[in-house]
Design a protein around this motif. Sequence first.
Motif, PDB file in Angstrom:
ATOM      1  N   UNK A   1       0.819  -1.191  -0.015  1.00 11.34           N
ATOM      2  CA  UNK A   1      -0.028   0.208   0.043  1.00 11.34           C
ATOM      3  C   UNK A   1       0.780   1.221   0.001  1.00 11.34           C
ATOM      4  N   UNK A   2       0.548   2.301  -0.660  1.00  5.13           N
ATOM      5  CA  UNK A   2       1.123   3.488  -0.743  1.00  5.13           C
ATOM      6  C   UNK A   2       0.662   4.395   0.693  1.00  5.13           C
ATOM      7  N   UNK A   3      -0.170   3.490   1.596  1.00  2.00           N
ATOM      8  CA  UNK A   3      -0.293   4.243   2.888  1.00  2.00           C
ATOM      9  C   UNK A   3       0.366   3.450   3.879  1.00  2.00           C
ATOM     10  N   UNK A   4       0.925   2.452   3.509  1.00  2.00           N
ATOM     11  CA  UNK A   4       1.866   1.584   4.578  1.00  2.00           C
ATOM     12  C   UNK A   4       3.055   2.547   5.041  1.00  2.00           C
ATOM     13  N   UNK A   5       3.655   2.118   6.287  1.00  6.99           N
ATOM     14  CA  UNK A   5       4.444   3.037   7.030  1.00  6.99           C
ATOM     15  C   UNK A   5       5.753   3.104   6.136  1.00  6.99           C
ATOM     16  N   UNK A   6       6.115   1.834   5.335  1.00  4.47           N
ATOM     17  CA  UNK A   6       7.454   2.043   4.509  1.00  4.47           C
ATOM     18  C   UNK A   6       7.348   3.190   3.448  1.00  4.47           C
ATOM     19  N   UNK A   7       6.203   3.253   2.908  1.00  2.00           N
ATOM     20  CA  UNK A   7       5.955   3.933   1.830  1.00  2.00           C
ATOM     21  C   UNK A   7       5.783   5.572   2.225  1.00  2.00           C
ATOM     22  N   UNK A   8       5.136   5.596   3.467  1.00  2.00           N
ATOM     23  CA  UNK A   8       5.104   6.924   3.929  1.00  2.00           C
ATOM     24  C   UNK A   8       6.320   7.571   4.326  1.00  2.00           C
ATOM     25  N   UNK A   9       7.167   6.949   4.946  1.00  2.70           N
ATOM     26  CA  UNK A   9       8.450   7.257   5.503  1.00  2.70           C
ATOM     27  C   UNK A   9       9.416   7.542   4.238  1.00  2.70           C
ATOM     28  N   UNK A  10       9.315   6.666   3.079  1.00  2.44           N
ATOM     29  CA  UNK A  10      10.090   6.945   2.064  1.00  2.44           C
ATOM     30  C   UNK A  10       9.689   8.263   1.325  1.00  2.44           C
ATOM     31  N   UNK A  11       8.487   8.477   1.328  1.00  4.94           N
ATOM     32  CA  UNK A  11       7.899   9.537   0.443  1.00  4.94           C
ATOM     33  C   UNK A  11       8.270  10.820   1.480  1.00  4.94           C
ATOM     34  N   UNK A  12       8.570  10.780   2.678  1.00  2.45           N
ATOM     35  CA  UNK A  12       8.857  12.164   3.481  1.00  2.45           C
ATOM     36  C   UNK A  12      10.499  12.192   3.472  1.00  2.45           C
ATOM     37  N   UNK A  13      11.200  11.154   3.453  1.00  2.00           N
ATOM     38  CA  UNK A  13      12.594  11.231   3.718  1.00  2.00           C
ATOM     39  C   UNK A  13      13.632  11.239   2.329  1.00  2.00           C
ATOM     40  N   UNK A  14      12.890  10.838   1.253  1.00  2.00           N
ATOM     41  CA  UNK A  14      13.742  10.720  -0.078  1.00  2.00           C
ATOM     42  C   UNK A  14      15.010   9.810   0.008  1.00  2.00           C
ATOM     43  N   UNK A  15      14.959   8.609   0.509  1.00  2.99           N
ATOM     44  CA  UNK A  15      15.982   7.906   0.543  1.00  2.99           C
ATOM     45  C   UNK A  15      16.708   7.650  -1.046  1.00  2.99           C
ATOM     46  N   UNK A  16      18.039   7.339  -1.197  1.00  5.37           N
ATOM     47  CA  UNK A  16      18.699   7.330  -2.308  1.00  5.37           C
ATOM     48  C   UNK A  16      17.997   6.222  -3.277  1.00  5.37           C
ATOM     49  N   UNK A  17      17.445   5.273  -2.550  1.00  9.71           N
ATOM     50  CA  UNK A  17      16.620   4.417  -3.319  1.00  9.71           C
ATOM     51  C   UNK A  17      15.556   3.648  -2.299  1.00  9.71           C
ATOM     52  N   UNK A  18      14.530   3.021  -2.842  1.00  5.80           N
ATOM     53  CA  UNK A  18      13.430   2.525  -1.888  1.00  5.80           C
ATOM     54  C   UNK A  18      12.961   1.107  -2.600  1.00  5.80           C
ATOM     55  N   UNK A  19      13.347   0.410  -2.036  1.00  3.30           N
ATOM     56  CA  UNK A  19      12.853  -1.133  -2.457  1.00  3.30           C
ATOM     57  C   UNK A  19      11.740  -1.970  -1.532  1.00  3.30           C
ATOM     58  N   UNK A  20      10.399  -2.002  -1.911  1.00  8.45           N
ATOM     59  CA  UNK A  20       9.401  -2.468  -1.063  1.00  8.45           C
ATOM     60  C   UNK A  20       9.175  -4.048  -1.310  1.00  8.45           C
ATOM     61  N   UNK A  21       9.481  -4.761  -0.818  1.00  7.81           N
ATOM     62  CA  UNK A  21       9.596  -6.394  -0.970  1.00  7.81           C
ATOM     63  C   UNK A  21       8.566  -6.846   0.003  1.00  7.81           C
ATOM     64  N   UNK A  22       8.091  -6.261   1.107  1.00  4.69           N
ATOM     65  CA  UNK A  22       7.106  -6.897   1.998  1.00  4.69           C
ATOM     66  C   UNK A  22       5.919  -7.483   1.480  1.00  4.69           C
ATOM     67  N   UNK A  23       5.450  -8.553   2.014  1.00  8.38           N
ATOM     68  CA  UNK A  23       4.301  -9.333   1.287  1.00  8.38           C
ATOM     69  C   UNK A  23       3.429  -9.674   2.275  1.00  8.38           C
ATOM     70  N   UNK A  24       1.975  -9.658   1.745  1.00  7.97           N
ATOM     71  CA  UNK A  24       1.070 -10.351   2.745  1.00  7.97           C
ATOM     72  C   UNK A  24       1.253 -11.796   2.888  1.00  7.97           C
ATOM     73  N   UNK A  25       1.114 -12.285   3.976  1.00  6.97           N
ATOM     74  CA  UNK A  25       1.018 -13.742   4.261  1.00  6.97           C
ATOM     75  C   UNK A  25       2.686 -14.284   4.529  1.00  6.97           C
ATOM     76  N   UNK A  26       3.455 -13.168   4.424  1.00  6.76           N
ATOM     77  CA  UNK A  26       4.821 -13.814   4.661  1.00  6.76           C
ATOM     78  C   UNK A  26       5.272 -14.270   5.834  1.00  6.76           C
ATOM     79  N   UNK A  27       6.139 -15.360   5.677  1.00  9.67           N
ATOM     80  CA  UNK A  27       6.600 -16.009   6.950  1.00  9.67           C
ATOM     81  C   UNK A  27       8.088 -15.744   6.879  1.00  9.67           C
ATOM     82  N   UNK A  28       8.870 -16.144   7.904  1.00  8.06           N
ATOM     83  CA  UNK A  28      10.538 -15.986   7.874  1.00  8.06           C
ATOM     84  C   UNK A  28      10.782 -16.710   6.710  1.00  8.06           C
ATOM     85  N   UNK A  29      10.570 -17.856   6.252  1.00 12.69           N
ATOM     86  CA  UNK A  29      10.965 -18.483   5.069  1.00 12.69           C
ATOM     87  C   UNK A  29      11.063 -17.764   4.014  1.00 12.69           C
ATOM     88  N   UNK A  30       9.777 -17.021   3.661  1.00 14.66           N
ATOM     89  CA  UNK A  30       9.284 -16.610   2.538  1.00 14.66           C
ATOM     90  C   UNK A  30      10.466 -15.010   2.355  1.00 14.66           C
TER      91      UNK A  30
END
Length: 269
Positions: free
Chosen positions: A64-93
Amino acid sequence: MRRFRLTAYVTSFLFATAAALTGASAAQATENAAPTGYVALGDSYSSGVGAGSYDSGSGSCKRSTKAYPALWAAAHSPASFNFTACSGARTGDVLSGQLGPLGSGTGLVSLSIGGNDAGFADVMTTCVLQSESTCINRVNTARAYVTSTLPANLDKVYDAISAKAPAAHVVVLGYPRFYKIGGSCLAGLSENERKAINSAADLLNTTTAKRAADHGFSFGDVTTTFSGHEICSGSAWLHSVNWTNIGESYHPTAAGHSGGYLPVFTSAA
């Protein structure tokens, strides 16, 4: 005279060489000391399930564009932003499918993981549909898993992150308590069930915080920011059972990400 000129020449050469080496070392140090990319890993509590405004390209991961990682990236403009979090993920995923963007240029990593390993969805389904005793037994099974098995799984994830992004500051985010005890809910789960679920969330958080600390990572405790905004509070930042979109049940709303998760992550980052 010649000796003076020779001495002056040698001295100038040494100063120039030293300056050049110092400059090169400083430039290299600056380059090596400035990893500023941000990578957001984890499960649905990081991808933003429940917040809406999903990226169509993320498919079933529901980022989501409203998830905390996307909100933080929008506010702080890191050199790069990679968003790989995924619904249902477990440690193995996380280990098998989310670590690709990590590298020497990664300066910041966020992560929430462990709830699905412990059977979060099945616990809540059991508690909603079955008896109080069955619910509490299922919660106790999850607690046993968190105590006995989850720590080693978290260690594998944390070790892999450190190996792939050795310069990164890693922030592990916890989970909120779901229920306000003695709150406004007049139906649904019993107070005993709500207390058991809250207690299991606390155990998950303390277990995760201990493993994070042992790896030199920061832990972001969101129970304080969600206090007063649990289910049954009258001002919930968590979805209760959502029969029209069952996957969003017991996940933070957009307000939960902006008001609950984002301040904790920003402070820890």
